[in-house]
Design a protein around this motif. Sequence first.
Motif, PDB file in Angstrom:
ATOM      1  N   VAL A  23       0.828  -1.206   0.000  1.00  0.00           N
ATOM      2  CA  VAL A  23       0.000   0.000   0.000  1.00  0.00           C
ATOM      3  C   VAL A  23       0.863   1.255   0.000  1.00  0.00           C
ATOM      4  O   VAL A  23       2.049   1.229   0.314  1.00  0.00           O
ATOM      5  N   TYR A  24       0.208   2.361  -0.367  1.00  0.00           N
ATOM      6  CA  TYR A  24       0.803   3.686  -0.192  1.00  0.00           C
ATOM      7  C   TYR A  24      -0.244   4.573   0.450  1.00  0.00           C
ATOM      8  O   TYR A  24      -1.442   4.243   0.471  1.00  0.00           O
ATOM      9  N   ALA A  25       0.177   5.708   0.990  1.00  0.00           N
ATOM     10  CA  ALA A  25      -0.772   6.527   1.734  1.00  0.00           C
ATOM     11  C   ALA A  25      -0.329   7.984   1.774  1.00  0.00           C
ATOM     12  O   ALA A  25       0.853   8.307   1.661  1.00  0.00           O
ATOM     13  N   ALA A  26      -1.341   8.845   1.953  1.00  0.00           N
ATOM     14  CA  ALA A  26      -1.122  10.263   2.214  1.00  0.00           C
ATOM     15  C   ALA A  26      -1.540  10.528   3.649  1.00  0.00           C
ATOM     16  O   ALA A  26      -2.711  10.408   3.996  1.00  0.00           O
ATOM     17  N   SER A  27      -0.581  10.845   4.482  1.00  0.00           N
ATOM     18  CA  SER A  27      -0.836  11.016   5.907  1.00  0.00           C
ATOM     19  C   SER A  27      -0.658  12.479   6.299  1.00  0.00           C
ATOM     20  O   SER A  27      -0.341  13.330   5.477  1.00  0.00           O
ATOM     21  N   GLU A  78       9.936   2.615  -4.558  1.00  0.00           N
ATOM     22  CA  GLU A  78      10.396   3.998  -4.485  1.00  0.00           C
ATOM     23  C   GLU A  78       9.373   4.942  -5.113  1.00  0.00           C
ATOM     24  O   GLU A  78       9.077   6.014  -4.561  1.00  0.00           O
ATOM     25  N   GLN A  79       8.829   4.574  -6.258  1.00  0.00           N
ATOM     26  CA  GLN A  79       7.817   5.422  -6.898  1.00  0.00           C
ATOM     27  C   GLN A  79       6.564   5.526  -6.037  1.00  0.00           C
ATOM     28  O   GLN A  79       5.996   6.608  -5.886  1.00  0.00           O
ATOM     29  N   ALA A  80       6.140   4.408  -5.479  1.00  0.00           N
ATOM     30  CA  ALA A  80       4.944   4.421  -4.635  1.00  0.00           C
ATOM     31  C   ALA A  80       5.151   5.275  -3.391  1.00  0.00           C
ATOM     32  O   ALA A  80       4.239   5.978  -2.939  1.00  0.00           O
ATOM     33  N   GLY A  81       6.352   5.241  -2.842  1.00  0.00           N
ATOM     34  CA  GLY A  81       6.620   5.974  -1.612  1.00  0.00           C
ATOM     35  C   GLY A  81       6.548   7.475  -1.759  1.00  0.00           C
ATOM     36  O   GLY A  81       6.260   8.189  -0.798  1.00  0.00           O
ATOM     37  N   VAL A  82       6.793   7.982  -2.973  1.00  0.00           N
ATOM     38  CA  VAL A  82       6.799   9.435  -3.181  1.00  0.00           C
ATOM     39  C   VAL A  82       5.559   9.920  -3.920  1.00  0.00           C
ATOM     40  O   VAL A  82       5.466  11.100  -4.283  1.00  0.00           O
ATOM     41  N   LEU A  83       4.602   9.064  -4.131  1.00  0.00           N
ATOM     42  CA  LEU A  83       3.484   9.366  -5.034  1.00  0.00           C
ATOM     43  C   LEU A  83       2.386  10.240  -4.448  1.00  0.00           C
ATOM     44  O   LEU A  83       1.917  11.180  -5.080  1.00  0.00           O
ATOM     45  N   ALA A  84       1.960   9.931  -3.233  1.00  0.00           N
ATOM     46  CA  ALA A  84       0.621  10.319  -2.785  1.00  0.00           C
ATOM     47  C   ALA A  84       0.325  11.812  -2.823  1.00  0.00           C
ATOM     48  O   ALA A  84      -0.562  12.263  -3.569  1.00  0.00           O
ATOM     49  N   TRP A  85       1.020  12.587  -2.006  1.00  0.00           N
ATOM     50  CA  TRP A  85       0.598  13.975  -1.834  1.00  0.00           C
ATOM     51  C   TRP A  85       0.757  14.797  -3.113  1.00  0.00           C
ATOM     52  O   TRP A  85      -0.138  15.566  -3.485  1.00  0.00           O
ATOM     53  N   ASP A  86       1.894  14.672  -3.783  1.00  0.00           N
ATOM     54  CA  ASP A  86       2.099  15.504  -4.969  1.00  0.00           C
ATOM     55  C   ASP A  86       1.152  15.125  -6.100  1.00  0.00           C
ATOM     56  O   ASP A  86       0.634  15.995  -6.806  1.00  0.00           O
ATOM     57  N   ALA A  87       0.915  13.838  -6.292  1.00  0.00           N
ATOM     58  CA  ALA A  87      -0.004  13.420  -7.353  1.00  0.00           C
ATOM     59  C   ALA A  87      -1.428  13.872  -7.045  1.00  0.00           C
ATOM     60  O   ALA A  87      -2.149  14.346  -7.936  1.00  0.00           O
ATOM     61  N   GLU A 134     -11.889   8.260  -2.526  1.00  0.00           N
ATOM     62  CA  GLU A 134     -12.315   8.392  -3.914  1.00  0.00           C
ATOM     63  C   GLU A 134     -11.209   8.996  -4.780  1.00  0.00           C
ATOM     64  O   GLU A 134     -10.996   8.572  -5.920  1.00  0.00           O
ATOM     65  N   ALA A 135     -10.500   9.997  -4.241  1.00  0.00           N
ATOM     66  CA  ALA A 135      -9.414  10.621  -4.996  1.00  0.00           C
ATOM     67  C   ALA A 135      -8.284   9.631  -5.240  1.00  0.00           C
ATOM     68  O   ALA A 135      -7.707   9.580  -6.338  1.00  0.00           O
ATOM     69  N   LEU A 136      -7.959   8.834  -4.235  1.00  0.00           N
ATOM     70  CA  LEU A 136      -6.923   7.812  -4.402  1.00  0.00           C
ATOM     71  C   LEU A 136      -7.337   6.772  -5.437  1.00  0.00           C
ATOM     72  O   LEU A 136      -6.519   6.322  -6.250  1.00  0.00           O
ATOM     73  N   GLN A 137      -8.615   6.396  -5.424  1.00  0.00           N
ATOM     74  CA  GLN A 137      -9.099   5.418  -6.390  1.00  0.00           C
ATOM     75  C   GLN A 137      -9.009   5.963  -7.813  1.00  0.00           C
ATOM     76  O   GLN A 137      -8.589   5.266  -8.740  1.00  0.00           O
ATOM     77  N   ARG A 138      -9.402   7.234  -7.979  1.00  0.00           N
ATOM     78  CA  ARG A 138      -9.310   7.849  -9.314  1.00  0.00           C
ATOM     79  C   ARG A 138      -7.856   7.901  -9.777  1.00  0.00           C
ATOM     80  O   ARG A 138      -7.562   7.635 -10.946  1.00  0.00           O
ATOM     81  N   LEU A 139      -6.947   8.240  -8.861  1.00  0.00           N
ATOM     82  CA  LEU A 139      -5.534   8.290  -9.212  1.00  0.00           C
ATOM     83  C   LEU A 139      -5.041   6.913  -9.637  1.00  0.00           C
ATOM     84  O   LEU A 139      -4.337   6.777 -10.651  1.00  0.00           O
TER      85      LEU A 139
END
Length: 325
Positions: free
Chosen positions: A93-97, A127-136, A272-277
């Motif tokens: 998993v990845y997450a925006a905390s 590595e890509q997953a770890g930096v993805l959440a907030w900026d995307a 929902e935003a994570l799912q769309r992404l």
Amino acid sequence: MSTTMRAIVLDRFGDESELRERSVPTPTVGDRDVLIRVDVAGVGSWDRVEREGHFEGSFGVPSTFPYILGWEGAGIVEDVGAEVTRFTRGDRVYAASMPVPRGGFYAEYAVVDEEHVALVPERLTNEQAGVLAWDALTAASGLDVIDARPGDTVMIFGASGGIGHLAVQLAKHRGLRVLAVASGRDGVSLAGGLGADVAVDGRRDDVLAAIESFAPDGLDGALVTAGGRAAEDALRGVASTGRIAWAHGVNPPPSADLVERVSFYDGDRSREALQRLNEVIESSLIAPHVAQVFEADDIVTAHRALRGHYVGKLALRAPRSSRPL
């Protein structure tokens, strides 16, 4: 599992030298929480601001020490709360905390409400997953604010940064024509390689001339990821009917002359935003560009890198009590 973990902590706000690794209590899992064994955390420009104490009081919760930075990361689900049904132990998993008040991803484990957690698209690296959440998510939300249609012209200002280089890719996926204003030759090369129709160097090129050539009647919108005089000069190329998206926290803020034209927004980090992404990533080649991955014991170097020039994102491997075989 152990009641303690390794983490990179602050005992007070300050410069890079205040960051140090040590053992702290493992976070407690609530009914709706997902406990993630962190593999990689994103190192973002906001981490420096937070480390210096400039977010103190911004979240309505007093800061407590030891303080653990890290707003985004990826890893493996270690445990879930009693009410969690979407994730099970072992999921990638990845997450925006938000680090306040329970700590962030600069740690062996992080606990996040399941609302802000998503499965990692299969083709992304750790590595890509770890930096993805907030900026995307911030890039996608900004494009939503602009509300441009396929074929419309948009400018991404700061197109080689964390938000910007993902915004270029997401905008092209939506069928938009993109003028990317990047930083340095490497930034221009990155933005062009990611699909920008035109990429210019905001430090050296005549941005307004590029805009006039690209969109003679004015741009249909702009996403600003870095404020300042250069950005405001470029925004003169946006048509009177065009929308300017400016995420809260992008500094310096717009001047009084511009502020009435700006639509301020926050990144949507909902389920929902994570799912769309994820749907976009799974149906395309969109991915973060990871400029450098730092080991946990190089955290001071990583934060010093935030003061310099780089393109894309910086990543940090999580500290470990012991690495799995």
